[in-house]
Enzyme design. Structure first.
Site, mmCIF file in Angstrom:
data_model
loop_
_atom_site.group_PDB
_atom_site.id
_atom_site.type_symbol
_atom_site.label_atom_id
_atom_site.label_comp_id
_atom_site.label_asym_id
_atom_site.label_seq_id
_atom_site.Cartn_x
_atom_site.Cartn_y
_atom_site.Cartn_z
ATOM 1 N N ARG A 78 0.853 -1.191 0.000
ATOM 2 C CA ARG A 78 0.000 0.000 0.000
ATOM 3 C C ARG A 78 0.890 1.243 0.000
ATOM 4 O O ARG A 78 1.722 1.408 0.880
ATOM 5 C CB ARG A 78 -0.912 -0.002 1.236
ATOM 6 C CG ARG A 78 -1.703 1.272 1.341
ATOM 7 C CD ARG A 78 -2.660 1.309 2.535
ATOM 8 N NE ARG A 78 -3.261 2.621 2.559
ATOM 9 C CZ ARG A 78 -3.292 3.437 3.608
ATOM 10 N NH1 ARG A 78 -2.801 3.045 4.768
ATOM 11 N NH2 ARG A 78 -3.820 4.628 3.516
ATOM 12 N N HIS A 122 -3.330 10.832 0.632
ATOM 13 C CA HIS A 122 -2.742 10.652 1.961
ATOM 14 C C HIS A 122 -2.208 12.026 2.398
ATOM 15 O O HIS A 122 -1.016 12.221 2.598
ATOM 16 C CB HIS A 122 -1.655 9.576 1.936
ATOM 17 C CG HIS A 122 -1.389 8.955 3.279
ATOM 18 N ND1 HIS A 122 -1.441 7.596 3.513
ATOM 19 C CD2 HIS A 122 -1.065 9.506 4.476
ATOM 20 C CE1 HIS A 122 -1.153 7.348 4.783
ATOM 21 N NE2 HIS A 122 -0.912 8.498 5.392
ATOM 22 N N GLU A 167 -7.572 8.185 6.235
ATOM 23 C CA GLU A 167 -7.886 8.810 7.521
ATOM 24 C C GLU A 167 -8.460 10.215 7.413
ATOM 25 O O GLU A 167 -7.863 11.190 7.912
ATOM 26 C CB GLU A 167 -6.630 8.823 8.406
ATOM 27 C CG GLU A 167 -6.107 7.438 8.704
ATOM 28 C CD GLU A 167 -5.025 7.424 9.794
ATOM 29 O OE1 GLU A 167 -4.551 8.498 10.194
ATOM 30 O OE2 GLU A 167 -4.661 6.322 10.227
ATOM 31 N N ASN A 293 -7.347 1.437 9.867
ATOM 32 C CA ASN A 293 -6.053 1.783 10.450
ATOM 33 C C ASN A 293 -6.258 1.773 11.955
ATOM 34 O O ASN A 293 -7.026 2.578 12.488
ATOM 35 C CB ASN A 293 -5.604 3.187 10.029
ATOM 36 C CG ASN A 293 -5.292 3.286 8.536
ATOM 37 O OD1 ASN A 293 -5.419 2.317 7.796
ATOM 38 N ND2 ASN A 293 -4.893 4.466 8.104
ATOM 39 N N TYR A 295 -4.424 1.832 15.740
ATOM 40 C CA TYR A 295 -3.231 2.030 16.566
ATOM 41 C C TYR A 295 -3.507 1.838 18.055
ATOM 42 O O TYR A 295 -2.710 1.236 18.756
ATOM 43 C CB TYR A 295 -2.623 3.418 16.310
ATOM 44 C CG TYR A 295 -1.953 3.480 14.947
ATOM 45 C CD1 TYR A 295 -0.658 3.007 14.765
ATOM 46 C CD2 TYR A 295 -2.635 3.958 13.833
ATOM 47 C CE1 TYR A 295 -0.045 3.019 13.521
ATOM 48 C CE2 TYR A 295 -2.026 3.976 12.576
ATOM 49 C CZ TYR A 295 -0.733 3.502 12.434
ATOM 50 O OH TYR A 295 -0.132 3.497 11.202
ATOM 51 N N GLU A 354 -3.358 -0.177 8.126
ATOM 52 C CA GLU A 354 -2.217 0.318 8.909
ATOM 53 C C GLU A 354 -2.307 -0.235 10.317
ATOM 54 O O GLU A 354 -3.401 -0.302 10.898
ATOM 55 C CB GLU A 354 -2.200 1.852 9.045
ATOM 56 C CG GLU A 354 -1.753 2.582 7.810
ATOM 57 C CD GLU A 354 -1.694 4.090 8.004
ATOM 58 O OE1 GLU A 354 -1.415 4.560 9.135
ATOM 59 O OE2 GLU A 354 -1.941 4.800 7.028
#
Ligand code: FCB
Length: 446
Positions: A78, A122, A167, A293, A295, A354
């Site tokens: 990606r 992005h 995002e 994504n 985290y 991600e």
């Protein structure tokens, strides 16, 4: 990771990067300026005054980077396509030389047996569009649709699936509400039109991609939201935060409507930005996949200041990455189950687009190995619970330019010496390579 937690056959293993964070070559082959070039020039905006001017010099060293990926045995890569390389002024003529770079990269990846998975946005908006209002302007969504069409016309013959946005929540909040990322506007709730216009841009780009027979995904930063206590004020604050962080960017895509933002004093027209037909366009015929994504989870308490209906509370009793982000692998499992409960049949297949951590060690990054192993276990548990998970793209292949943190947060499987551009695989690189091989072998015998 135990075989009990094996991921399904056909699961795609990858790594993830973004143009401004690795490419450098900001003035080469006709590339226009992006909001990040401009933001990095602002005194104090980025740690140590750093920028992505050179970054990992991937624009010139992509061949070496593809070899590193080949060495990992990846299925997919990606990366993002820099809009200012393709349409330097954001509108108007297409810069063929800019597309040539991605053409070379895509062919190199395919020759290495790796399927490229491009992201169209992005965060590197052409500065010329920012000067016309950026994502606060509806027109930017239309320009994004045109950019998608130009990129797909050139590369769509070799790229089966595309991610529109990366995002949009983080871009809206950091870039437009708080001003800690480009374009550096601190508008608080007046940033909300930037959410709607990004989603509208997704809808317009998705229509262009679908018209060319391509699959459409979007990559959202999602977080399981936990109330700091069972007190009704904390629970209400957590719901308000969840609406802003998660639902604002997923409900319109999957349910065709915005969540209730009443706690923010905002109506369903998102500060006047929503027009008739927009939500139908955003939802379209549905996504081919939802990029997640992940985290960390977020803990929320009742507000302490007027102005926002929540306050962030620390997640306690867990390890933290070099960045200070709490490490909670189980949060990924929790998040995916919440998505299933919330969206049911409307939830498309999931790809983790991600997940990763920054560490301050150099090559012996045992912390990263633990982090990745824990999250892959959580993902495998979600798969065992019946969630349709299709792939995992770790962030990131290389240490790179981490936005406002400059080069101080290293997320790579591969260490980069930013003085010499020397790449050195870390322990996690070998670990990930071996894991992919073992998973593939196990899947083949099941
Ligand atoms: C995500 C961004 C990505 C990278 C990681 C650490 O929010 O999408 O570019 O900076 O965080």
């Amino acid at each position: 990771m135990t075989d009990r937690h094996a991921l399904p056959a056909g699961f795609r293993w990858g790594v993830s990067t973004a143009a401004y964070q690795i490419e450098g070559a900001v003035e080469e082959d006709g590339r226009g300026r992006s909001v990040w070039d401009a933001f990095c020039e602002r005194p104090g905006a980025v740690k140590n005054g750093e920028s992505g001017r050179l970054a990992c010099d991937h624009f010139h060293r992509w061949g070496e980077d593809v070899e590193l990926m080949r060495g990992l045995g990846l299925d997919g890569y990606r990366f993002s396509i820099a809009w200012p390389r393709v349409r330097p002024a954001g509108r108007g003529p297409v810069n063929g030389a800019g597309l040539d770079f991605y053409d070379r990269l895509v062919d190199g990846l395919l020759a290495a047996g790796i399927t490229p998975l491009p992201t169209l946005f992005h965060w590197d908006l052409p500065q010329a569009l920012e000067e016309e209002g950026g994502w606060l302007q509806r027109d930017t969504a239309h320009r994004f649709g045109e950019f998608a069409a130009a990129a797909a016309d050139r590369l769509g013959d070799r790229l089966p699936a595309w991610i529109t946005l990366n995002e949009p929540f983080v871009h809206m909040v950091y870039g437009y509400a708080l001003g800690i990322h480009a374009p550096g506007r601190a508008l608080m709730l007046d940033a909300l039109p930037a959410a709607h216009h990004q989603l509208l841009g997704h809808g317009l780009a998705a229509a262009e991609l679908r018209a060319r027979g391509l699959d459409v995904l979007i990559a959202n930063n999602l977080t399981p939201v936990r109330a700091a206590s069972e007190a009704p004020e904390d629970v209400a604050a957590a719901e308000a935060y969840d609406a802003l962080h998660n639902r604002l960017f997923t409900d319109p895509l999957l349910l065709g409507r915005y969540p209730d933002l009443g706690a923010y004093g905002v109506g369903p027209d998102l500060c006047g930005s929503v027009r008739e037909g927009d939500l139908e366009l955003i939802a379209g015929p549905g996504l081919d996949g939802l990029g997640v994504n992940y985290y960390n989870p977020t803990r929320i308490a009742a507000p302490t200041d007027p102005g926002l209906p929540f306050a962030e509370a620390p997640v306690e009793g867990v390890p933290r990455t070099h960045f200070g982000w709490p490490v909670v692998p189980a949060g990924l499992h929790e998040l995916l189950l919440t998505l299933r409960d919330r969206y049911g049949h409307a939830l498309p297949p999931i790809t983790v687009t991600e997940n990763g951590c920054s560490t301050d060690d150099t090559l012996d990054d045992a912390f990263r190995i633990d982090y990745l192993a824990g999250h892959l276990d959580a993902l495998a548990r979600a798969a065992a619970d019946g969630i349709d998970v299709r792939g995992y793209y770790t962030w990131s292949l290389l240490d790179n330019f981490e936005w406002a943190e400059g080069y101080s947060q290293r997320f790579g499987l591969v260490h980069v010496d930013f003085e010499t551009q020397r790449r050195t695989p870390k322990a996690s690189y070998a670990w990930y390579r071996d894991l992919i091989a073992a998973q593939r072998a196990a899947a083949a015998t099941r």
